[in-house]
Structures are given as C-alpha cells and as structure tokens.
Design an enzyme around this catalytic site. Structure first.
Site, PDB file in Angstrom:
ATOM      1  N   ALA A   1       0.830  -1.211   0.000  1.00 30.20           N
ATOM      2  CA  ALA A   1       0.000   0.000   0.000  1.00 30.20           C
ATOM      3  C   ALA A   1       0.860   1.256   0.000  1.00 30.20           C
ATOM      4  O   ALA A   1       2.015   1.229   0.425  1.00 30.20           O
ATOM      5  CB  ALA A   1      -0.921  -0.001   1.218  1.00 30.20           C
ATOM      6  N   SER A   2       0.285   2.347  -0.482  1.00 28.57           N
ATOM      7  CA  SER A   2       0.949   3.644  -0.493  1.00 28.57           C
ATOM      8  C   SER A   2       2.323   3.530  -1.171  1.00 28.57           C
ATOM      9  O   SER A   2       2.405   3.253  -2.356  1.00 28.57           O
ATOM     10  CB  SER A   2       1.056   4.187   0.935  1.00 28.57           C
ATOM     11  OG  SER A   2       1.456   5.543   0.924  1.00 28.57           O
ATOM     12  N   GLY A   3       3.401   3.717  -0.401  1.00 29.73           N
ATOM     13  CA  GLY A   3       4.728   3.614  -0.995  1.00 29.73           C
ATOM     14  C   GLY A   3       5.008   2.236  -1.580  1.00 29.73           C
ATOM     15  O   GLY A   3       5.759   2.101  -2.549  1.00 29.73           O
TER      16      GLY A   3
ATOM     17  N   TYR B   1       3.464   2.348  -4.904  1.00 30.97           N
ATOM     18  CA  TYR B   1       4.285   3.259  -5.700  1.00 30.97           C
ATOM     19  C   TYR B   1       5.463   2.500  -6.318  1.00 30.97           C
ATOM     20  O   TYR B   1       5.768   2.650  -7.501  1.00 30.97           O
ATOM     21  CB  TYR B   1       4.791   4.384  -4.801  1.00 30.97           C
ATOM     22  CG  TYR B   1       5.572   5.485  -5.483  1.00 30.97           C
ATOM     23  CD1 TYR B   1       4.940   6.648  -5.905  1.00 30.97           C
ATOM     24  CD2 TYR B   1       6.944   5.372  -5.679  1.00 30.97           C
ATOM     25  CE1 TYR B   1       5.663   7.667  -6.519  1.00 30.97           C
ATOM     26  CE2 TYR B   1       7.666   6.378  -6.298  1.00 30.97           C
ATOM     27  CZ  TYR B   1       7.029   7.532  -6.714  1.00 30.97           C
ATOM     28  OH  TYR B   1       7.752   8.525  -7.327  1.00 30.97           O
TER      29      TYR B   1
ATOM     30  N   GLY C   1      -3.258  -0.409  -2.791  1.00 30.46           N
ATOM     31  CA  GLY C   1      -3.840   0.906  -3.088  1.00 30.46           C
ATOM     32  C   GLY C   1      -3.271   1.954  -2.161  1.00 30.46           C
ATOM     33  O   GLY C   1      -2.050   2.111  -2.071  1.00 30.46           O
TER      34      GLY C   1
END
Length: 228
Positions: free
Chosen positions: A61-63, A66, A83
């Site tokens: 998730a997040s990073g 990414y 996500g």
C-alpha cells in the site's frame, strides 16, 4: 532500508545469468524518498533489458504500491491490502509536551517561513496553505505516475485513489494489478516476459543473497551489517 534494496536490485540486473527480476513487496508504505529511490532502481533494471514483476505479499500500500508501478506486471494475493494512493504533509506539534517535561526550545530566524518546521508551533495560516499545496503536488505526481504505468486516465486513477485501500481481488478488477497469485505465479509470469515459455523455469535466487551461519557470526562480532 532502501539502500540495501537498491543494492540488491542493482546486483540482480547487472548479473548476466539473471533473466528477469521478481520483487516481493510486503510494505504498508513509508518514506516517499525511499519509495522513489527503489522505484527508480527498478526502472534502471527494465532499461537494462531485464523484465520486472512485482509480487505483492500481505501489504503493498501507499509507498509499496508506488514501487510496484515500476514493474512490467504486478501480481497480488486476493487478500493483499493495496492501493492507498495518496499523500499527506504536516508535522507533529510537541510544544506542550516539551513544556511539561522541562524542555525549552529557542530559535533565530529571518523571514516568514524560517520556522516552518519548528515542532513546538503550529503552522501559520500562510504556512498551512504551503503545506497543503506541497501535499497536493505529491498526490498529483503519484496519480500521474499510476496513470502512466497502468495505462489509465488521470480521472480513472483519481476515482480509485484519494487514500482508499483495496484487496488484491478488488485491485485486479480496478486494473491496478495484472494477475492474482503468489510468488509462484509471479515467477511463471517473469519467465514468460523473459521469453522462457516452454522451457524449464530457472530457479529463483534471493537477493541480497542469504549469509551463511559463519558470515552471520562474523557480522555480529564486527558489530554491524555487511553491505549488500
């Protein structure tokens, strides 16, 4: 940390015997700088001609997501938490805490924003606007990166972003991942991308390579971690 991960990625794509890279991601996120550093190294791996597959574990998730966008393909478990495409910017205010425990804080500054990150004072009105704009800029960059990586429009990404989290199964329906499965599925997909269809898959080799018991003892006696 990110330095160890990027060193491992670099070792893998510079190794001529490595046909493709599977990066296992199990992260709730964290530093934007660290995530971007790892992502850039994966881009270099792809530029070197090595296919990259991101395999999501329990969390990406997040990073973590990414980083995954740098891969040619992304796999996730049905129950992976992924996500969280979003960003926030701010600071912790510890002025009252410092007063309670007898810590004083003085500063010498020049200009309206010289004490911008002073942890004992809240943002001024103009500084709050500045912080909000910085957070928004990071978010917009994140959305644009996902849109490019997943071949989606900015509006399509924004609708599933804004910090929302999804299961791996939901992410597949939303086109945020390519396939459902674990490390084995990612291994097979990496072989296909490397043009090894119909051939016996070469074994997965872990990077950084696991240390032997003797190496672990020597590292412990030296009082630190060896590089790579």
């Amino acid at each position: 940390g990110s330095e160890q991960v990027t060193a491992a990625i670099r070792s893998a794509y510079k190794d001529e015997t490595v046909k493709a890279i599977v990066i296992r991601i199990d992260s709730r996120g964290g530093s934007a700088v660290a995530s971007d550093t790892i992502r850039r190294e994966l881009e270099k791996a792809r530029e070197s001609g090595k296919p990259v597959v991101a395999s999501m574990g329990s969390y990406a998730a997040s990073g973590g997501y990414y980083i995954a966008t740098a891969a040619d393909k992304i796999t996730a478990l049905p129950g992976t938490i992924t996500g969280s495409i979003g960003a926030f910017y701010g600071k912790f205010i510890i002025g009252n805490l410092c007063s309670k425990i007898g810590i004083t804080y003085d500063e010498i500054g020049k200009g309206d924003n010289s004490g911008y990150l002073n942890p004992t004072k809240p943002f001024s009105e103009s500084q709050s606007v500045k912080a909000e704009n910085l957070g928004r800029r990071v978010y917009e960059d994140f959305v644009a990166l996902v849109a490019k990586a997943r071949n989606l429009s900015l509006d399509e990404v924004d609708k599933v972003a804004r910090g929302r989290v999804w299961t791996g199964a939901q992410a597949k329906e939303l086109a945020l991942v390519d396939a459902l499965g674990g490390l084995k599925a990612a291994h097979v997909l990496a072989g296909e991308l490397a043009g090894l269809e119909g051939e016996a898959l070469p074994p997965l080799v872990e990077y950084p390579k696991a240390k032997s018991s003797i190496e672990k003892i020597l590292v412990a006696l030296s009082g630190g971690e060896s590089e790579g």
